[in-house]
Design an enzyme around this catalytic site. Structure first.
Site, PDB file in Angstrom:
ATOM      1  N   HIS A  77       0.714  -1.341   0.050  1.00 31.34           N
ATOM      2  CA  HIS A  77       0.135  -0.207   0.214  1.00 31.34           C
ATOM      3  C   HIS A  77       0.881   1.172  -0.081  1.00 31.34           C
ATOM      4  CE1 HIS A  77      -4.375  -1.523   1.295  1.00 31.34           C
ATOM      5  NE2 HIS A  77      -3.496  -2.555   0.706  1.00 31.34           N
ATOM      6  N   TYR A 205      -9.285   5.898   7.703  1.00 28.30           N
ATOM      7  CA  TYR A 205      -9.230   6.170   9.016  1.00 28.30           C
ATOM      8  C   TYR A 205     -10.279   7.169   9.115  1.00 28.30           C
ATOM      9  CZ  TYR A 205      -4.697   3.423  10.138  1.00 28.30           C
ATOM     10  OH  TYR A 205      -3.984   2.552  10.305  1.00 28.30           O
ATOM     11  N   PRO A 297      -4.295   0.266  18.662  1.00 32.61           N
ATOM     12  CA  PRO A 297      -3.950  -0.047  17.311  1.00 32.61           C
ATOM     13  C   PRO A 297      -4.327   1.156  16.279  1.00 32.61           C
ATOM     14  CG  PRO A 297      -5.722  -1.029  18.018  1.00 32.61           C
ATOM     15  CD  PRO A 297      -5.286  -0.289  19.263  1.00 32.61           C
ATOM     16  N   LYS A 301       1.145   0.068  15.059  1.00 29.37           N
ATOM     17  CA  LYS A 301       2.377   0.034  15.620  1.00 29.37           C
ATOM     18  C   LYS A 301       2.537  -1.369  16.442  1.00 29.37           C
ATOM     19  CE  LYS A 301       3.649   3.395  13.444  1.00 29.37           C
ATOM     20  NZ  LYS A 301       4.056   2.717  12.116  1.00 29.37           N
ATOM     21  N   TYR A 389       3.900   6.625   9.953  1.00 30.97           N
ATOM     22  CA  TYR A 389       2.982   5.448   9.686  1.00 30.97           C
ATOM     23  C   TYR A 389       3.832   4.392   9.062  1.00 30.97           C
ATOM     24  CZ  TYR A 389      -1.283   2.958   8.540  1.00 30.97           C
ATOM     25  OH  TYR A 389      -2.435   1.913   8.666  1.00 30.97           O
TER      26      TYR A 389
HETATM   27  P1  FAS Z   1       1.325 -11.690  21.943  1.00 34.19           P
HETATM   28  O1  FAS Z   1       0.350 -11.366  23.060  1.00 34.19           O
HETATM   29  O2  FAS Z   1       0.883 -11.835  20.509  1.00 34.19           O
HETATM   30  O3  FAS Z   1       1.857 -13.168  22.386  1.00 34.19           O
HETATM   31  C1  FAS Z   1       2.325 -13.476  23.468  1.00 34.19           C
HETATM   32  C2  FAS Z   1       2.305 -15.153  23.672  1.00 34.19           C
HETATM   33  O4  FAS Z   1       2.513 -15.416  25.076  1.00 34.19           O
HETATM   34  C3  FAS Z   1       0.932 -15.497  23.706  1.00 34.19           C
HETATM   35  O5  FAS Z   1       0.920 -16.532  22.706  1.00 34.19           O
HETATM   36  C4  FAS Z   1       0.497 -15.986  25.177  1.00 34.19           C
HETATM   37  O6  FAS Z   1      -0.380 -16.970  24.882  1.00 34.19           O
HETATM   38  C5  FAS Z   1       1.919 -16.232  25.599  1.00 34.19           C
HETATM   39  N1  FAS Z   1       1.897 -16.139  26.944  1.00 34.19           N
HETATM   40  C6  FAS Z   1       1.286 -15.477  27.781  1.00 34.19           C
HETATM   41  N2  FAS Z   1       1.669 -15.721  29.231  1.00 34.19           N
HETATM   42  C7  FAS Z   1       2.255 -16.686  29.188  1.00 34.19           C
HETATM   43  C8  FAS Z   1       2.992 -17.732  30.294  1.00 34.19           C
HETATM   44  N3  FAS Z   1       3.076 -17.100  31.529  1.00 34.19           N
HETATM   45  N4  FAS Z   1       3.772 -18.696  29.773  1.00 34.19           N
HETATM   46  C9  FAS Z   1       3.885 -18.989  28.393  1.00 34.19           C
HETATM   47  N5  FAS Z   1       3.271 -18.279  27.493  1.00 34.19           N
HETATM   48  C10 FAS Z   1       2.630 -17.128  27.841  1.00 34.19           C
HETATM   49  N6  FAS Z   1      -1.317  -4.518  16.607  1.00 34.19           N
HETATM   50  C11 FAS Z   1      -1.430  -3.812  15.264  1.00 34.19           C
HETATM   51  O7  FAS Z   1      -0.353  -3.547  14.952  1.00 34.19           O
HETATM   52  N7  FAS Z   1      -2.764  -3.800  14.870  1.00 34.19           N
HETATM   53  C12 FAS Z   1      -3.836  -4.374  15.161  1.00 34.19           C
HETATM   54  O8  FAS Z   1      -4.939  -4.121  14.875  1.00 34.19           O
HETATM   55  C13 FAS Z   1      -3.771  -5.098  16.534  1.00 34.19           C
HETATM   56  N8  FAS Z   1      -4.988  -5.453  17.280  1.00 34.19           N
HETATM   57  C14 FAS Z   1      -4.769  -6.146  18.283  1.00 34.19           C
HETATM   58  C15 FAS Z   1      -6.097  -6.814  18.984  1.00 34.19           C
HETATM   59  C16 FAS Z   1      -5.932  -7.326  20.050  1.00 34.19           C
HETATM   60  C17 FAS Z   1      -7.205  -7.855  20.863  1.00 34.19           C
HETATM   61  C18 FAS Z   1      -4.734  -7.463  20.800  1.00 34.19           C
HETATM   62  C19 FAS Z   1      -4.700  -8.031  22.124  1.00 34.19           C
HETATM   63  C20 FAS Z   1      -3.562  -6.920  20.311  1.00 34.19           C
HETATM   64  C21 FAS Z   1      -3.890  -6.020  18.863  1.00 34.19           C
HETATM   65  N9  FAS Z   1      -2.595  -5.563  18.342  1.00 34.19           N
HETATM   66  C22 FAS Z   1      -2.584  -5.007  17.132  1.00 34.19           C
HETATM   67  C23 FAS Z   1      -1.231  -5.905  18.945  1.00 34.19           C
HETATM   68  C24 FAS Z   1      -0.797  -7.201  18.675  1.00 34.19           C
HETATM   69  O9  FAS Z   1      -0.699  -7.403  17.249  1.00 34.19           O
HETATM   70  C25 FAS Z   1       0.733  -7.528  19.429  1.00 34.19           C
HETATM   71  O10 FAS Z   1       1.277  -6.132  19.259  1.00 34.19           O
HETATM   72  C26 FAS Z   1       1.422  -8.600  18.942  1.00 34.19           C
HETATM   73  O11 FAS Z   1       0.578  -9.605  19.103  1.00 34.19           O
HETATM   74  C27 FAS Z   1       2.823  -8.624  19.958  1.00 34.19           C
HETATM   75  O12 FAS Z   1       3.273  -9.755  19.676  1.00 34.19           O
HETATM   76  P2  FAS Z   1       3.808 -10.430  20.948  1.00 34.19           P
HETATM   77  O13 FAS Z   1       4.530  -9.452  21.707  1.00 34.19           O
HETATM   78  O14 FAS Z   1       4.317 -11.864  20.547  1.00 34.19           O
HETATM   79  O15 FAS Z   1       2.334 -10.725  22.120  1.00 34.19           O
HETATM   80  C1  PHB Z   2      -5.867  -4.210  10.723  1.00 30.82           C
HETATM   81  O1  PHB Z   2      -6.173  -4.465   9.412  1.00 30.82           O
HETATM   82  O2  PHB Z   2      -6.368  -5.085  11.370  1.00 30.82           O
HETATM   83  C2  PHB Z   2      -5.617  -2.815  11.229  1.00 30.82           C
HETATM   84  C3  PHB Z   2      -4.982  -2.081  10.216  1.00 30.82           C
HETATM   85  C4  PHB Z   2      -4.469  -0.685  10.554  1.00 30.82           C
HETATM   86  C5  PHB Z   2      -4.380  -0.617  12.024  1.00 30.82           C
HETATM   87  C6  PHB Z   2      -5.317  -1.306  12.599  1.00 30.82           C
HETATM   88  C7  PHB Z   2      -5.568  -2.542  12.623  1.00 30.82           C
HETATM   89  O3  PHB Z   2      -3.932   0.598  12.503  1.00 30.82           O
END
Ligand code: FAS
Ligand code: PHB
Length: 394
Positions: A77, A205, A297, A301, A389
């Protein structure tokens, strides 16, 4: 079934994108790792999260040897659109920064990393419980945990806490030795996935009198949408029809007219918060990704910040383990936090610019409209947004 390892060089807690990418990069450099994940692989892969990859993230996935499908199925994009009711402002990343972003779901990234780690034969233990990090400030840290009903111990040189916001790693740093910065926003994002044609060929957005909405996508037949909802809302409060009505109200007239709706195949509410823990190191324990920081989100980032943490830490651990040079691990926390705070600022600024806050007065609404009008009139403002961005340098 992964053998119960007794010892490894780097013990990685968490089998999300941070843990998997760190493990893959370390393994390729000849460093042994074990990943311990609390949930099942199916559970990790069922999570629908991020959708936008910065160019630095794409480069890292290339370096990890997991970019084949991303190249084939990801979508580059060159811009995105910000709107205020019917005002549409395109941010031309390519013209303003010479860079682009790639739309490729986090689920796919995680799947690609699991496949690569399986190919290397890296021990990944799922459904691990009762994990405790012992003696992180000694020269011989170790983990204890239960797996398949057995208590086990894993000795290691270093521990990477890639266990997300609710993990054990951050809590292992004594509360009086860590500083936590937080802003909890009084709203969440209700997100849906639908097998429909995306509303637009680039992300939108949207600021509107009805609140914030984001029109994103995964591919030409899979759309990802979000609308701002009060924190008190539950997913069951929202029918698909109610969601589409709200989304239409937030989108500009021309986009609304062409919106294709359909049944949701996933629906969830994510709370929004800004959070940073300092430091990201405690002895031989290093925090990575969501274990150390959370961004709303709005700026796309979260996942990308996790990747820059991995960039810094993998280099540092390889130097320490291969040549005894510990300067990288000594600098890791400060180096990662410098980039984290810049992304934190950008995500906070966008969130304030685009969301309606309960009880806000008409002046606040005017400030939002003025910010978007400024964006439409100032190339400097558009360049500042574009640079953040597409991702600041690692
Ligand atoms: P994660 O949370 O992905 O992974 C951590 C892992 O550790 C999990 O699998 C968990 O089960 C495990 N864990 C936890 N405790 C443990 C323990 N005691 N023992 C062993 N394992 C354990 N980011 C964006 O850029 N755009 C988005 O749209 C976006 N939407 C999101 C929506 C939601 C609901 C959430 C929660 C996050 C969102 N994020 C988004 C952020 C997300 O993408 C995170 O930045 C990304 O998953 C980060 O990855 P990790 O640091 O690996 O953490
Ligand atoms: C998504 O596609 O899930 C998405 C994209 C941009 C954002 C957040 C979520 O800023």
């Amino acid at each position: 079934m992964a053998q119960t390892q007794k010892r490894t060089q780097v013990a990685i807690i968490g089998g999300g994108p941070s843990g998997l990418l760190l493990s893959q990069l370390l393994n390729l450099a000849g460093v042994d790792t074990v990943i311990l994940e609390r949930t099942s692989r199916a559970h990790v892969l069922a999570r629908i999260r991020a959708g936008v990859l910065e160019s630095g993230t794409v480069d890292m996935l290339h370096a990890a040897g997991v970019a084949d499908r991303l190249l084939a199925e990801g979508h580059s994009h060159a811009g995105c659109v910000f709107t205020d009711d019917d005002l549409m402002v395109r941010i031309d990343f390519a013209e303003l920064t010479g860079k682009s972003v790639t739309v490729y779901g986090q689920t796919e990234v995680t799947q690609d990393l699991y496949a690569a780690q399986d190919a290397l034969g890296t021990p990944i233990l799922h459904e691990v419980a009762d994990l405790v990090i012992h003696e992180p400030t000694s020269s011989a840290p170790y983990l204890t945990y239960t797996h398949d009903g057995q208590t086990a111990r894993l000795d290691c040189d270093y521990v990477a806490g890639c266990d997300g916001f609710h993990g054990v790693s951050r809590q292992t740093i004594p509360v009086d030795r860590r500083t936590e910065f937080e802003r909890v926003y009084p709203f969440g994002w209700l997100g849906i996935l639908s097998r429909t044609r995306p509303a637009h060929d680039e992300l939108i957005y949207a600021n509107s009198a009805s609140g914030f909405a984001l029109a994103s996508m995964r591919n030409a037949n899979l759309s990802r949408y979000y609308v701002q909802v009060p924190l008190t809302d539950r997913v069951e409060d929202w029918s698909d029809e109610a969601f589409w009505d709200r989304l239409r109200a937030c989108l500009p007239r021309d986009i609304r007219a062409a919106l294709q709706t359909g049944p949701s195949i996933e629906k969830s509410i994510a709370p929004l918060r800004s959070f940073v823990c300092e430091p990201m190191r405690w002895g031989r324990l290093f925090l990575v990704g969501d274990a150390a920081h959370i961004v709303p989100p709005t700026g796309a980032k979260g996942l990308n910040l996790a990747v820059s943490d991995v960039f810094y830490l993998h280099q540092a651990l390889i130097s320490a383990l291969k040549s005894g040079d510990t300067s990288g691990i000594d600098r890791y926390s400060d180096r990662a936090l410098a980039r984290i705070w810049q992304a934190m600022r950008f995500s906070w600024q966008l969130t304030n610019m685009l969301h309606r806050f309960d009880g806000e007065d008409s002046f606040a609404a005017q400030m939002r409209k003025a910010s978007l009008m400024h964006l439409s009139q100032s190339e400097t403002a558009r360049r500042e947004l574009a640079e953040n961005y597409v991702g600041l340098p690692f």
